[in-house]
Write an enzyme that holds these catalytic residues in place. Structure first.
Site, PDB file in Angstrom:
ATOM      1  N   TYR A 263       0.822  -1.216   0.000  1.00 20.53           N
ATOM      2  CA  TYR A 263       0.000   0.000   0.000  1.00 20.53           C
ATOM      3  C   TYR A 263       0.851   1.258   0.000  1.00 20.53           C
ATOM      4  CZ  TYR A 263      -3.768  -3.124   1.701  1.00 20.53           C
ATOM      5  OH  TYR A 263      -4.668  -4.139   1.872  1.00 20.53           O
TER       6      TYR A 263
ATOM      7  N   HIS B 249       0.960 -11.803   2.424  1.00 19.28           N
ATOM      8  CA  HIS B 249      -0.102 -11.124   1.683  1.00 19.28           C
ATOM      9  C   HIS B 249      -0.759 -12.022   0.640  1.00 19.28           C
ATOM     10  CE1 HIS B 249      -1.409  -6.830   0.353  1.00 19.28           C
ATOM     11  NE2 HIS B 249      -2.385  -7.701   0.158  1.00 19.28           N
TER      12      HIS B 249
END
Length: 254
Positions: free
Chosen positions: A36, A94
């Site tokens: 991000y 992730h």
């Protein structure tokens, strides 16, 4: 893990004051990720808040290109610095792709826990088969599994696995990327309860035992509204009506 029903998804948030506001209105679970690019924003928001860090669950994720053992260690150390914490409460794999190697990657995660750099190991976007492989390797228990879960997409097999092995599901994109306003059953339930489709979508997620939600919001109004959705009690027939939606749309396929 003892997670609150509603946490804050931070993808796309670039203002530390949003994080500080979220903590001010009552959020205690913050979710970010290396990919991000805003871990420092989350860290600065925590620093600007009066909420003690030990009252928070701060989660981040190691991206797929950093899952070789040395990269797991180095990238996690960098995440700690950006977040301004000694120990990351919850660190996820992730996605089990690219540099992911079950034995090598997961043993590196266990070593992080032994060092005290992380408290809990999480997984994200795993299949039931990949979860079983991870369970056979990890010394640490699976603390949470973060997956896409909303009225247009969910995996009953993943929910069943989580319940069988007693770990929570953390639902990302619980508002179907804003599409819940297009879904007639969600709108009908919202009208019945005199609330919004977004609130109903969150209440529907939480109606599935063991599932927590991390919607993204930036304004105080939306932050408060999402948090308040945890107080909406849907009737079983409301949940069933949304469960029965036939349209399927995965927002973040591999």
């Amino acid at each position: 893990m003892d997670l609150p029903p509603i946490g804050l998804g931070t993808m796309g948030i670039e203002d530390p004051d949003v994080i500080a506001t979220a903590l001010d209105v009552g959020y205690r679970h913050l979710d970010t990720a290396q990919i991000y690019g805003n871990e420092a924003v989350v860290g600065e928001g925590i620093a600007r808040s009066d909420v003690p860090p030990d009252e928070l669950t701060v989660a981040t994720k190691v991206w797929a290109d950093s899952l070789a053992p040395d990269d797991v260690i180095d990238s996690t150390d960098a995440s700690r610095e950006r977040l301004g914490v000694e120990t990351i409460d919850l660190l996820y794999v992730h996605r089990p792709i690219e540099a992911y190697n079950p034995e090598a990657t997961l043993r590196a995660f266990d070593s992080l826990r032994e060092r005290g750099w992380i408290e809990h190991v999480g997984l994200s976007n795993f299949t039931p088969e990949e979860l079983e492989t991870a369970r056979s390797i990890l010394v640490a228990p699976i603390a949470a599994h973060q997956v896409e879960f909303h009225p247009l997409f969910r995996s009953p097999g993943l929910l069943e696995h989580a319940r069988r092995h007693e770990y929570p599901i953390v639902a990302y994109s619980p508002l179907s990327g804003g599409r819940v306003r297009e879904l007639e059953p969600v709108v009908a339930v919202a009208e019945k309860h005199d609330t919004t489709p977004e609130a109903v979508a969150l209440a529907w997620v939480l109606a599935h035992d063991g599932v927590h939600a991390i919607p993204k919001a930036s304004s105080r109004e939306h932050l408060e509204a999402n948090l308040d959705a945890a107080g909406i009690d849907l009737e079983p027939k409301d949940v069933d009506a949304i469960d029965a939606i036939e349209r399927r749309e995965e927002l973040f396929p591999e």
